[in-house]
Design a protein around this motif. Structure first.
Motif, PDB file in Angstrom:
ATOM      1  N   GLU A 104      -4.515  34.351  -2.774  1.00  0.00           N
ATOM      2  CA  GLU A 104      -5.875  34.680  -2.869  1.00  0.00           C
ATOM      3  C   GLU A 104      -5.829  36.343  -1.597  1.00  0.00           C
ATOM      4  O   GLU A 104      -6.576  37.547  -1.167  1.00  0.00           O
ATOM      5  N   TYR A 105      -5.152  35.595  -0.653  1.00  0.00           N
ATOM      6  CA  TYR A 105      -4.466  36.787   0.799  1.00  0.00           C
ATOM      7  C   TYR A 105      -3.019  37.713  -0.159  1.00  0.00           C
ATOM      8  O   TYR A 105      -2.449  38.265   1.440  1.00  0.00           O
ATOM      9  N   GLY A 106      -2.145  37.933  -1.030  1.00  0.00           N
ATOM     10  CA  GLY A 106      -1.218  38.040  -1.276  1.00  0.00           C
ATOM     11  C   GLY A 106       0.461  37.216  -0.130  1.00  0.00           C
ATOM     12  O   GLY A 106       0.795  38.343  -0.551  1.00  0.00           O
ATOM     13  N   ILE A 107       0.348  36.335  -0.796  1.00  0.00           N
ATOM     14  CA  ILE A 107       1.633  35.350   0.336  1.00  0.00           C
ATOM     15  C   ILE A 107       2.020  34.570  -0.869  1.00  0.00           C
ATOM     16  O   ILE A 107       1.160  33.925  -1.428  1.00  0.00           O
ATOM     17  N   MET A 182      -2.311  31.133   8.685  1.00  0.00           N
ATOM     18  CA  MET A 182      -1.121  32.337   7.766  1.00  0.00           C
ATOM     19  C   MET A 182      -1.390  33.447   7.101  1.00  0.00           C
ATOM     20  O   MET A 182      -1.273  34.298   7.161  1.00  0.00           O
ATOM     21  N   CYS A 183      -2.615  32.570   6.494  1.00  0.00           N
ATOM     22  CA  CYS A 183      -3.589  34.292   5.596  1.00  0.00           C
ATOM     23  C   CYS A 183      -3.726  34.797   6.413  1.00  0.00           C
ATOM     24  O   CYS A 183      -3.707  36.636   5.857  1.00  0.00           O
ATOM     25  N   THR A 188      -4.147  40.955   7.821  1.00  0.00           N
ATOM     26  CA  THR A 188      -4.351  41.630   9.553  1.00  0.00           C
ATOM     27  C   THR A 188      -2.914  42.463   9.037  1.00  0.00           C
ATOM     28  O   THR A 188      -3.197  43.535  10.457  1.00  0.00           O
ATOM     29  N   SER A 189      -2.092  42.142   8.657  1.00  0.00           N
ATOM     30  CA  SER A 189      -0.582  42.707   8.677  1.00  0.00           C
ATOM     31  C   SER A 189      -0.514  42.961   9.722  1.00  0.00           C
ATOM     32  O   SER A 189      -0.057  43.946  11.099  1.00  0.00           O
ATOM     33  N   ALA A 190      -0.082  41.962  10.103  1.00  0.00           N
ATOM     34  CA  ALA A 190       0.230  41.552  11.666  1.00  0.00           C
ATOM     35  C   ALA A 190       1.530  42.140  11.761  1.00  0.00           C
ATOM     36  O   ALA A 190       2.702  41.432  10.738  1.00  0.00           O
ATOM     37  N   ASP A 191       2.158  42.296  13.094  1.00  0.00           N
ATOM     38  CA  ASP A 191       3.170  42.493  13.134  1.00  0.00           C
ATOM     39  C   ASP A 191       4.282  41.934  13.500  1.00  0.00           C
ATOM     40  O   ASP A 191       4.413  41.581  14.261  1.00  0.00           O
ATOM     41  N   LEU A 192       4.680  40.613  12.867  1.00  0.00           N
ATOM     42  CA  LEU A 192       5.291  39.226  13.598  1.00  0.00           C
ATOM     43  C   LEU A 192       7.294  40.091  13.706  1.00  0.00           C
ATOM     44  O   LEU A 192       7.774  40.005  12.671  1.00  0.00           O
ATOM     45  N   SER A 193       7.537  39.618  14.347  1.00  0.00           N
ATOM     46  CA  SER A 193       9.277  40.154  14.605  1.00  0.00           C
ATOM     47  C   SER A 193       9.799  38.763  14.349  1.00  0.00           C
ATOM     48  O   SER A 193      10.191  38.250  15.515  1.00  0.00           O
ATOM     49  N   GLY A 194       9.940  38.140  13.434  1.00  0.00           N
ATOM     50  CA  GLY A 194      10.207  36.893  12.886  1.00  0.00           C
ATOM     51  C   GLY A 194       9.927  36.722  11.201  1.00  0.00           C
ATOM     52  O   GLY A 194       9.445  37.430  10.854  1.00  0.00           O
ATOM     53  N   MET A 195      10.319  35.844  10.937  1.00  0.00           N
ATOM     54  CA  MET A 195       9.250  35.112  10.396  1.00  0.00           C
ATOM     55  C   MET A 195       7.967  33.822  10.215  1.00  0.00           C
ATOM     56  O   MET A 195       8.629  33.065  10.995  1.00  0.00           O
ATOM     57  N   ILE A 438      -3.036  30.996  14.802  1.00  0.00           N
ATOM     58  CA  ILE A 438      -2.647  32.042  14.516  1.00  0.00           C
ATOM     59  C   ILE A 438      -2.073  32.966  15.965  1.00  0.00           C
ATOM     60  O   ILE A 438      -1.358  33.880  15.616  1.00  0.00           O
ATOM     61  N   ARG A 439      -2.932  32.085  17.063  1.00  0.00           N
ATOM     62  CA  ARG A 439      -2.149  32.844  18.969  1.00  0.00           C
ATOM     63  C   ARG A 439      -1.247  32.346  18.087  1.00  0.00           C
ATOM     64  O   ARG A 439       0.045  33.006  19.046  1.00  0.00           O
TER      65      ARG A 439
END
Length: 446
Positions: A104-107, A182-183, A188-195, A438-439
């Protein structure tokens, strides 16, 4: 980004006077014509840490605005309604529901089929492979007790701020919190520097079956830190006791009880051994986070009828250890106990088999992941957490034999409710755990 936006961000972080002082000497033309130049110049001066924290806070607040409590509850209810306990387990059905939510969230996710309607699930988001933060939870539960439930154990009934049902606390509530976190990060297109990886496993309740399968296939070298959302009742666990399960079998000789000297009673031989085992002294008596190691006799089976000496007796022992205790040393000590008893009793025939061997885990509280985990707790809840440890083991034990893996255990519910009649999870803890995860991802992968 305009120069006005830059000033607004920096004012919020450092105050007007400091911003004004830092931009002195920058040509007016540069400010007017090249706001990006201004932004980069000041960013170098003030360093990136404060700015990154601001952007992460903004992204966190965006996730919270999108966090739908009703959706979270309904997602957990869908998981609770699936009967995923032995002997059938059916964790693949749980994986299918999780996969549907992720979709549903494109994952994208991968379901690793383990046979007999059992499966692990792996999902990832992020822009690069390292560092890799793994969120973990198991899909199986223990069976419901037949009698005494006030609510349908698979009805996901909500009453008095709680959801009742088998697995609400152990640990489908934690699974729902991590997956929703995670969803929302993805949305929100969080810019995660990693996985950020979610690993949902089969059979944790029966010796970490799914985690062992994952480790056999992928190993753990690609994991940099792991968080498991087992119930912790608002506490932060950075250590867990080890588990050494041993099955002992004594053998006897059949005879009528009226002429018992003609036979050998395997049950009496077992009692003799267990009496000596109960006197065992551990090499480490206490741990600052985990307390004392324990040794408990948990099952005994012997005989088939009353009027015959039992020819075989099986007993299992549960040993919970703390850091500093080596399991092989315990096994060696048990072998010495048996040898000494055999010298005294020529009729004693006993064998033993190690069923599970999971070493205790202990994360250095000075580790970066531990520090970020504690800081995140304070940011989300406005108070400091006292680092602690837990008596139960998690899937992490199957992933750490060859890797010193930083570990956090934090999740919704009170572990004292695990495996009980009327198992429940507090809905406010379910929501808080989602916020926390999330945080944590934003902070660790910034």
């Amino acid at each position: 980004m305009t120069s006005g936006m830059v000033f607004a961000y920096l004012y919020r972080l450092t105050g007007y006077n400091r911003v004004k002082k830092q931009v002195e000497g920058i040509k007016k033309d540069s400010i007017t014509m090249y706001p990006r130049y201004l932004f980069l110049r000041i960013l170098r001066i003030l360093r990136t840490k404060s700015m990154v924290r601001y952007f992460m806070t903004t992204k966190y607040e965006e996730c919270l605005r999108l966090l739908d409590e009703k959706e979270l509850r309904e997602f957990l209810a869908d998981l609770i309604k699936i009967k995923s306990y032995p002997p059938e387990f059916n964790e693949k059905d749980v994986a299918a529901v999780v996969a549907r939510k992720l979709d549903e969230y494109g994952i994208d996710c991968k379901i690793d089929d383990l046979g007999a309607n059992r499966a692990n699930l792996i999902a990832t988001i992020g822009d690069k492979a390292r560092p890799n933060l793994v969120y973990g939870g198991h899909f199986d539960t223990v069976p419901p007790v037949d009698d005494g439930w006030d609510y349908d154990p698979f009805g996901a009934t909500i009453a008095d701020g709680r959801m009742y049902g088998r697995g609400t606390c152990d640990m489908k509530g934690g699974v729902a919190a991590m997956v929703m976190a995670m969803c929302l990060l993805k949305k929100t297109s969080a810019d995660l520097s990693g996985m950020l990886t979610f690993l949902g496993t089969a059979g944790e309740e029966v010796g970490c079956f799914g985690a062992k399968a994952y480790n056999d296939t992928y190993g753990a070298d690609h994991i940099d830190a792991m968080a498991i959302s087992e119930a912790s009742n608002k506490k932060m666990f950075f250590a867990e006791k080890g588990a050494l399960w041993i099955k002992f079998t004594t053998y006897g000789k059949a005879a009528h009880p009226g002429v018992s000297w003609e036979g050998v009673n395997s049950l009496e031989k077992m009692f003799k051994f267990l009496n000596e085992l109960s006197k065992y002294k551990f090499s480490v008596s206490n741990h600052e986070l985990l307390g004392e190691p324990t040794l408990n006799i948990t099952t005994t089976h012997s005989g088939t009828i009353t009027n015959a000496l039992p020819i075989q007796c099986e007993t299992t022992v549960d040993i919970r250890t703390v850091p500093g205790i080596k399991h092989q040393d315990i096994i060696n000590d048990i072998a010495v106990i048996i040898d000494n008893l055999k010298k005294e009793d020529k009729d004693l025939k006993i064998e033993y088999e190690v069923i599970n061997d999971f070493s205790p885990l202990n994360t250095d509280l000075e580790d970066r992941f531990a520090q970020i985990s504690l800081d995140t707790y304070e940011q989300v809840f406005g108070c400091q957490a006292e680092p602690s440890g837990t008596y139960y083991f998690t899937d992490a034990v199957a992933l750490t034999p060859k890797k010193d893996l930083p570990l956090l255990i934090y999740g919704p519910g009170n572990p004292l409710n695990n495996h009980k009649v009327n198992e429940y999870v507090e809905l406010d803890q379910l929501l808080d755990s989602t916020k926390y995860y999330i945080r944590l991802a934003l902070n660790y992968l910034s």
